[in-house]
Design an enzyme around this catalytic site. Sequence first.
Site, PDB file in Angstrom:
ATOM      1  N   HIS A 126       0.873  -1.185   0.000  1.00  0.00           N
ATOM      2  CA  HIS A 126       0.000   0.000   0.000  1.00  0.00           C
ATOM      3  C   HIS A 126       0.908   1.233   0.000  1.00  0.00           C
ATOM      4  O   HIS A 126       2.022   1.178   0.529  1.00  0.00           O
ATOM      5  CB  HIS A 126      -0.830  -0.056   1.292  1.00  0.00           C
ATOM      6  CG  HIS A 126      -1.910   0.969   1.406  1.00  0.00           C
ATOM      7  ND1 HIS A 126      -1.660   2.284   1.722  1.00  0.00           N
ATOM      8  CD2 HIS A 126      -3.252   0.872   1.263  1.00  0.00           C
ATOM      9  CE1 HIS A 126      -2.808   2.947   1.780  1.00  0.00           C
ATOM     10  NE2 HIS A 126      -3.783   2.113   1.491  1.00  0.00           N
ATOM     11  N   ASP A 203       3.235  -4.354   8.171  1.00  0.00           N
ATOM     12  CA  ASP A 203       2.058  -3.510   7.990  1.00  0.00           C
ATOM     13  C   ASP A 203       0.850  -4.425   8.169  1.00  0.00           C
ATOM     14  O   ASP A 203       0.501  -5.186   7.269  1.00  0.00           O
ATOM     15  CB  ASP A 203       2.089  -2.886   6.587  1.00  0.00           C
ATOM     16  CG  ASP A 203       0.768  -2.209   6.222  1.00  0.00           C
ATOM     17  OD1 ASP A 203      -0.176  -2.233   7.053  1.00  0.00           O
ATOM     18  OD2 ASP A 203       0.675  -1.664   5.106  1.00  0.00           O
ATOM     19  N   GLN A 206      -4.418  -4.809   7.420  1.00  0.00           N
ATOM     20  CA  GLN A 206      -5.468  -5.711   6.932  1.00  0.00           C
ATOM     21  C   GLN A 206      -5.435  -7.074   7.602  1.00  0.00           C
ATOM     22  O   GLN A 206      -6.149  -7.977   7.190  1.00  0.00           O
ATOM     23  CB  GLN A 206      -5.341  -5.891   5.403  1.00  0.00           C
ATOM     24  CG  GLN A 206      -5.449  -4.617   4.591  1.00  0.00           C
ATOM     25  CD  GLN A 206      -6.849  -3.988   4.634  1.00  0.00           C
ATOM     26  OE1 GLN A 206      -7.806  -4.594   5.113  1.00  0.00           O
ATOM     27  NE2 GLN A 206      -6.952  -2.761   4.150  1.00  0.00           N
ATOM     28  N   LYS A 229     -10.301   0.170  11.067  1.00  0.00           N
ATOM     29  CA  LYS A 229     -10.517  -1.016  10.240  1.00  0.00           C
ATOM     30  C   LYS A 229     -10.935  -2.217  11.075  1.00  0.00           C
ATOM     31  O   LYS A 229     -11.064  -3.323  10.572  1.00  0.00           O
ATOM     32  CB  LYS A 229      -9.241  -1.339   9.446  1.00  0.00           C
ATOM     33  CG  LYS A 229      -8.908  -0.304   8.363  1.00  0.00           C
ATOM     34  CD  LYS A 229      -7.836  -0.832   7.451  1.00  0.00           C
ATOM     35  CE  LYS A 229      -7.136   0.250   6.631  1.00  0.00           C
ATOM     36  NZ  LYS A 229      -7.989   0.887   5.626  1.00  0.00           N
ATOM     37  N   CYS A 366      -4.874   2.557  -3.576  1.00  0.00           N
ATOM     38  CA  CYS A 366      -3.619   3.080  -3.022  1.00  0.00           C
ATOM     39  C   CYS A 366      -2.473   2.100  -3.231  1.00  0.00           C
ATOM     40  O   CYS A 366      -1.594   1.959  -2.372  1.00  0.00           O
ATOM     41  CB  CYS A 366      -3.748   3.409  -1.538  1.00  0.00           C
ATOM     42  SG  CYS A 366      -4.953   4.689  -1.218  1.00  0.00           S
TER      43      CYS A 366
END
Lengths: 411, 156
Positions: A126, A203, A206, A229, A366
């Site tokens: 991303h 990261d 998600q 999220k 993104c």
Amino acid sequence: MDAGLKLLNAESLRADFPILRRKINGKPLIYLDNAATTQKPRQVIGAVRDYYENYNANVHRGIHRLSEEATDAYEAAHVKAAKFIGADFKEVIFTKNTTESINLLAYSLGLQLRKDDEILLSEMEHHSNLVPWQQIAKKVGAKVMYAKVSADGLIDMDDFSASISSRTRIISIAHVSNVLGTINPVREMAKIAHDNGSLFVVDAAQSVPHMPVDVRQIGCDFLAFSSHKMLGPTGIGVLYGRSELLDSMQPFIYGGDMIREVTFGDTRFNELPWKFEAGTPNISGAIGFGAAIDYLKNIGMESVFSHEQRLSRYASDRLLSEPEIKVYGPKERAGIVSFNMGSIHAHDVAAILDQEGIAIRGGHHCAMPLMSKLGISGSARASFYLYNTKDEVDSLVSSLGRVRKVFGGKG
Amino acid sequence: MADIYQEHILDHYSRPRNKGVIDSPDIYYKDSNPLCGDEIAMYAKLAKPGSDGGNSGNRSDSGGRSDDGGVMENRVIAKAGFIARGCAISQAAASMLTERVEGKSVEAVYAMSADDVLGMLMIPVSHARMKCAVLALKTLQAGIAVYFKTNKTRGA
């Protein structure tokens, strides 16, 4: 199905989410844009409201009742976030979001890099795990390398290993791709990184919201994710860091609350995690975030994960049985399904689905470098969460028939 | 929400007018809309000064100099074209615009606004899709700006 696994009942959970009662264009809202942000249960909304209505005050300051209650609640949210990922209290820093967490690292670690040092990312990152490193690298003369992504949407592990050199200082990789839903083998990657003397950053924007994640099990040095999220408010996120690393790092933002002693000449910084939390923090956000974590823990992350996997498998099977639909990414994936319908632009797909009350994302998500790698300008993306149902996937697929009708079979 | 995918939009999308490269154009600009990943290149060929390229309308004949010399006040677009990749709205807008600007002076096209595009499209464009709707016009106008710059004494 594992014997001990509690099956999640999405239908009954939906009652906790007031927004899911909304109608769009006279049709019930079908919200399939959860990789962008998730909806909030009344438990989270209620926790934020309770703070503002009953104990709104600044934290770590006042010697009065309200401030003590606010401080307790704010620190309790830290404890919950730390436990949620298997970390210690002082290893969890509250930031604005994943992006800010990675920027903190890029500034604090990245600015220490020397000319010709290397940072390794992957082609599926991303922008928030790419641009901060790229810009800091420019400043210090470091190089950014990208591990290749194969046609089926997996990081090529041979290329990953081959891209590591004696100059590789930082490796930063998405746990789950926000476009393809690929679940990357971060545990294996962490080991390879450490064997080569590099730091390993995850990261987890998600992944933490959708599956059990334990920082010790992964063995990463840093890990970043966002509250919004995972059912929580916007404007609050986490940076996890191993405490000995955080101890030796320079803060990224300076100001109040992050200091122990200030003279006109110098400053001694506060202890972890407050050293990295300058200024009045997002107190209501943190409290809402804490309520979101409670909500998720109550359901169990194993159950959330298996529910979403079932939905995404069902969705990709149904999409692939439709004419002219291409689904991107590997077969084994998290609750994210990216697809295109022939030559129809993803924004047109999204706009027509919106008329049916269905919210999906269309665009480059993104991740422009990944899009150009896949040879497309964008994709439509359906992403799921614990409140989504099979019926909603059926509605998605049947509404694609309307897209096809509008474009007269084109695509 | 009213339907934006009306017949005339889909018609221009599936059978775009003036799609293709124009060789040695007087006006050219390439741009993209990073939000959507749309890409577009706009081309225009101007009518020879004094000639009747297109319907010359309010064109002033007095300002004409030679082609390589520069200033052409109120020179008229004889033909416009585009190549592009994007959503139905941006493609239809580009197709319709190339038809709309033929015979218009470069000044008049330069002065066109987003409202003119909306009037041309005749659909309700949401805030999020405005970028798609005006991409062709903005790109053509950027090309005209370059044309003005290289033919410096514009409006002198």
